[in-house]
Design an enzyme around this catalytic site. Structure first.
Site, PDB file in Angstrom:
ATOM      1  N   TRP A  34       1.002  -1.114  -0.092  1.00 13.34           N
ATOM      2  CA  TRP A  34       0.082   0.084  -0.085  1.00 13.34           C
ATOM      3  C   TRP A  34       0.777   1.300   0.122  1.00 13.34           C
ATOM      4  O   TRP A  34       2.058   1.080   0.538  1.00 13.34           O
ATOM      5  CB  TRP A  34      -0.893   0.068   1.136  1.00 13.34           C
ATOM      6  CG  TRP A  34      -0.376  -0.008   2.563  1.00 13.34           C
ATOM      7  CD1 TRP A  34       0.050  -1.045   3.278  1.00 13.34           C
ATOM      8  CD2 TRP A  34       0.277   1.212   3.287  1.00 13.34           C
ATOM      9  NE1 TRP A  34       0.657  -0.743   4.467  1.00 13.34           N
ATOM     10  CE2 TRP A  34       0.939   0.726   4.568  1.00 13.34           C
ATOM     11  CE3 TRP A  34       0.277   2.581   2.960  1.00 13.34           C
ATOM     12  CZ2 TRP A  34       1.455   1.554   5.304  1.00 13.34           C
ATOM     13  CZ3 TRP A  34       0.761   3.555   4.155  1.00 13.34           C
ATOM     14  CH2 TRP A  34       1.272   2.860   5.243  1.00 13.34           C
ATOM     15  N   GLU A  77       8.000   8.450  13.811  1.00 15.21           N
ATOM     16  CA  GLU A  77       8.197   7.873  12.323  1.00 15.21           C
ATOM     17  C   GLU A  77       9.035   8.836  11.448  1.00 15.21           C
ATOM     18  O   GLU A  77       9.799   8.310  10.784  1.00 15.21           O
ATOM     19  CB  GLU A  77       6.750   7.413  11.818  1.00 15.21           C
ATOM     20  CG  GLU A  77       5.819   6.511  12.243  1.00 15.21           C
ATOM     21  CD  GLU A  77       6.399   5.038  12.218  1.00 15.21           C
ATOM     22  OE1 GLU A  77       7.438   4.922  11.369  1.00 15.21           O
ATOM     23  OE2 GLU A  77       5.859   4.162  12.894  1.00 15.21           O
ATOM     24  N   GLU A 112       9.394   1.941   5.814  1.00 11.41           N
ATOM     25  CA  GLU A 112       8.956   2.792   6.958  1.00 11.41           C
ATOM     26  C   GLU A 112       8.850   4.265   6.631  1.00 11.41           C
ATOM     27  O   GLU A 112       7.901   4.925   7.199  1.00 11.41           O
ATOM     28  CB  GLU A 112      10.131   3.004   7.905  1.00 11.41           C
ATOM     29  CG  GLU A 112      10.600   1.567   8.841  1.00 11.41           C
ATOM     30  CD  GLU A 112       9.509   1.385   9.857  1.00 11.41           C
ATOM     31  OE1 GLU A 112       8.906   2.471  10.288  1.00 11.41           O
ATOM     32  OE2 GLU A 112       9.381   0.345  10.331  1.00 11.41           O
ATOM     33  N   HIS A 115       5.164   5.419   6.697  1.00 10.00           N
ATOM     34  CA  HIS A 115       4.477   5.498   7.917  1.00 10.00           C
ATOM     35  C   HIS A 115       4.295   6.929   8.124  1.00 10.00           C
ATOM     36  O   HIS A 115       3.186   7.551   8.460  1.00 10.00           O
ATOM     37  CB  HIS A 115       4.986   4.734   9.061  1.00 10.00           C
ATOM     38  CG  HIS A 115       5.156   3.380   8.644  1.00 10.00           C
ATOM     39  ND1 HIS A 115       5.786   2.367   9.323  1.00 10.00           N
ATOM     40  CD2 HIS A 115       4.504   2.647   7.648  1.00 10.00           C
ATOM     41  CE1 HIS A 115       5.863   1.206   8.773  1.00 10.00           C
ATOM     42  NE2 HIS A 115       5.096   1.088   7.749  1.00 10.00           N
ATOM     43  N   GLU A 165      10.373  -2.705  17.128  1.00 10.01           N
ATOM     44  CA  GLU A 165       9.237  -3.074  15.866  1.00 10.01           C
ATOM     45  C   GLU A 165       8.047  -3.631  16.820  1.00 10.01           C
ATOM     46  O   GLU A 165       7.025  -3.125  16.319  1.00 10.01           O
ATOM     47  CB  GLU A 165       9.733  -4.075  15.243  1.00 10.01           C
ATOM     48  CG  GLU A 165      11.041  -3.247  14.114  1.00 10.01           C
ATOM     49  CD  GLU A 165      10.337  -2.291  13.028  1.00 10.01           C
ATOM     50  OE1 GLU A 165       9.338  -1.753  13.217  1.00 10.01           O
ATOM     51  OE2 GLU A 165      11.454  -1.986  12.253  1.00 10.01           O
ATOM     52  N   THR A 168       6.078  -0.403  18.496  1.00 15.80           N
ATOM     53  CA  THR A 168       5.547   0.066  17.483  1.00 15.80           C
ATOM     54  C   THR A 168       4.181  -0.586  16.915  1.00 15.80           C
ATOM     55  O   THR A 168       3.247  -0.171  16.572  1.00 15.80           O
ATOM     56  CB  THR A 168       6.305   0.806  16.293  1.00 15.80           C
ATOM     57  OG1 THR A 168       7.114  -0.115  15.787  1.00 15.80           O
ATOM     58  CG2 THR A 168       7.335   1.915  16.742  1.00 15.80           C
ATOM     59  N   ASP A 197       2.825  -3.487   9.095  1.00 13.56           N
ATOM     60  CA  ASP A 197       4.075  -3.628   8.497  1.00 13.56           C
ATOM     61  C   ASP A 197       4.929  -3.690   9.623  1.00 13.56           C
ATOM     62  O   ASP A 197       6.072  -4.504   9.236  1.00 13.56           O
ATOM     63  CB  ASP A 197       4.443  -2.198   7.839  1.00 13.56           C
ATOM     64  CG  ASP A 197       3.816  -1.781   6.577  1.00 13.56           C
ATOM     65  OD1 ASP A 197       3.257  -2.618   5.947  1.00 13.56           O
ATOM     66  OD2 ASP A 197       4.282  -0.664   6.048  1.00 13.56           O
ATOM     67  N   GLU A 198       4.978  -3.051  10.710  1.00 12.03           N
ATOM     68  CA  GLU A 198       5.737  -2.993  11.866  1.00 12.03           C
ATOM     69  C   GLU A 198       5.852  -4.594  12.496  1.00 12.03           C
ATOM     70  O   GLU A 198       6.768  -5.119  12.728  1.00 12.03           O
ATOM     71  CB  GLU A 198       5.331  -2.332  13.033  1.00 12.03           C
ATOM     72  CG  GLU A 198       4.972  -0.983  12.744  1.00 12.03           C
ATOM     73  CD  GLU A 198       6.190  -0.133  12.359  1.00 12.03           C
ATOM     74  OE1 GLU A 198       7.038  -0.458  11.973  1.00 12.03           O
ATOM     75  OE2 GLU A 198       5.778   1.194  12.442  1.00 12.03           O
ATOM     76  N   HIS A 201       8.235  -6.443  10.078  1.00 10.29           N
ATOM     77  CA  HIS A 201       9.782  -5.857  10.590  1.00 10.29           C
ATOM     78  C   HIS A 201      10.295  -6.513  11.918  1.00 10.29           C
ATOM     79  O   HIS A 201      11.430  -7.156  12.027  1.00 10.29           O
ATOM     80  CB  HIS A 201       9.754  -4.488  10.785  1.00 10.29           C
ATOM     81  CG  HIS A 201       9.562  -3.558   9.394  1.00 10.29           C
ATOM     82  ND1 HIS A 201       9.079  -2.313   9.365  1.00 10.29           N
ATOM     83  CD2 HIS A 201       9.218  -4.051   8.135  1.00 10.29           C
ATOM     84  CE1 HIS A 201       8.779  -1.771   8.389  1.00 10.29           C
ATOM     85  NE2 HIS A 201       8.789  -2.894   7.394  1.00 10.29           N
TER      86      HIS A 201
END
Ligand code: FE2
Ligand code: FE2
Length: 326
Positions: A34, A77, A112, A115, A165, A168, A197-198, A201
């Site tokens: 995305w 971020e 990243e 974000h 990670e 977050t 996403d986090e 990671h």
């Protein structure tokens, strides 16, 4: 000292191939992932202004503390240049730009970067934020840097990033559910996709440490102990507002997060417990005396920290952030 660094470089070289093997699992292809504009009003459409109006109406329902936490998360971020430059200084990261670890760092940074981009645009459109005050804090935070106690040690750094990670992930996920409760489904969706996403990671950095444990368990354990004794500080611990000294805003930000249950002392313990389990501390036998002591310290830590957390009172002090409009 020389031996120490050489060994680190050797281990980083060794785990580099496992990282490259799995990179496409830990980071998504750019064509498929995305982008901020997928979630934001499109300014080329005739409906742009009505969409902004709708966005602002939903944003009006967000509580003061939630807006404060969201701004603090966004600034964190946006301080990405600090993290990227930090990671490229780590021992064992070959400074050739085509090296495996430099490639990892760039690709991770590229993910990243979306974000802060998304959250910043949302906050700008929301009508709730004094953008200039927020931008000043962002510029301060990047200029001030951070002091996370890892040095250039890859073990300490990847332990830190594993922890961070996960933290977050928790905090974006909780903001998502709180935003939903407050009636802002768009913001909820945004924080939801960031949180996922986090999570990916976190998986990556945890995997790197697992691989390090396979070849250098004793040193990995000592690094883990050292990081936990120092406590994992958040990357925004130097957060400040205009007219304040380094770090003076940070406590107010974490107070708001603790009050709302977005990220609490108990979450810190839960993350630690998960790391203990993932890295299979209990069954590690290939340790010397110092390594065993380190393991025992870490294993006993969750209960100790929980007792401290139970005695902590919820912070009540009301604070007016310069970031929030009105
Ligand atoms: Fe992020
Ligand atoms: Fe992250």
């Amino acid at each position: 000292m020389r031996f120490f660094e050489e060994k680190r470089r050797e281990v980083m070289k060794h785990i580099e191939k496992y990282m490259l093997e799995k990179m496409h699992e830990f980071l998504k292809p750019i064509e498929q992932i995305w982008q901020p504009s997928d979630l934001l009003p499109d300014s080329t459409r005739d409906t742009f202004f009505s969409e902004i109006k709708e966005l602002q109406e939903s944003a009006r329902g967000l509580s003061y503390d939630l807006v404060a936490v969201l701004i603090g998360d966004t600034i964190t971020e946006e301080a990405l240049p600090t993290y990227e430059s930090w990671l490229s200084m780590v021992e064992g990261v070959d400074k050739d730009q085509h090296s495996g670890w430099m490639t990892w760092t760039r690709h991770w940074t590229a993910e990243e970067n979306r974000h802060g981009d998304l959250l910043n645009k949302y906050l700008y459109l929301s009508g709730r934020v004094n953008m200039r005050a927020m931008e000043v804090s962002t510029q301060y935070l990047i200029a001030d840097g951070f002091d996370i106690g890892t040095g250039t040690d890859p073990y300490r750094n990847f332990i830190y990033t594993s922890f961070q990670e996960m933290a977050t992930n928790v905090s974006h996920r909780r903001v998502a559910s709180q935003a939903k409760k407050d009636g802002d489904t768009l913001l909820s969706k945004m924080c939801g996709v960031i949180a996922s996403d986090e999570a990916r990671h976190a998986k990556a950095y945890k995997h790197f440490i697992s691989k390090i444990f396979e070849v250098d368990a004793n040193e990995a354990m000592l690094a883990f102990e050292d990081m936990m004794r120092k406590k994992i500080v958040m990357p925004a611990h130097f957060l400040r507002e205009v007219g304040l000294k380094v770090g003076q805003t940070f406590g107010h930000f974490t107070d708001a997060a603790q009050r709302l249950g977005i990220y609490t002392a108990v979450d810190y313990v839960d993350i630690l417990k998960e790391l203990i389990e993932d890295w299979q501390l209990e069954s590690r036998t290939e340790l010397n005396e110092a390594g065993e002591k380190a393991r025992d310290y870490i294993m006993a830590l969750p209960n100790r920290l929980l007792r401290v957390a139970e005695r902590m009172k919820n912070p009540m002090l009301e604070y007016k952030f310069s970031w929030i409009h009105g």
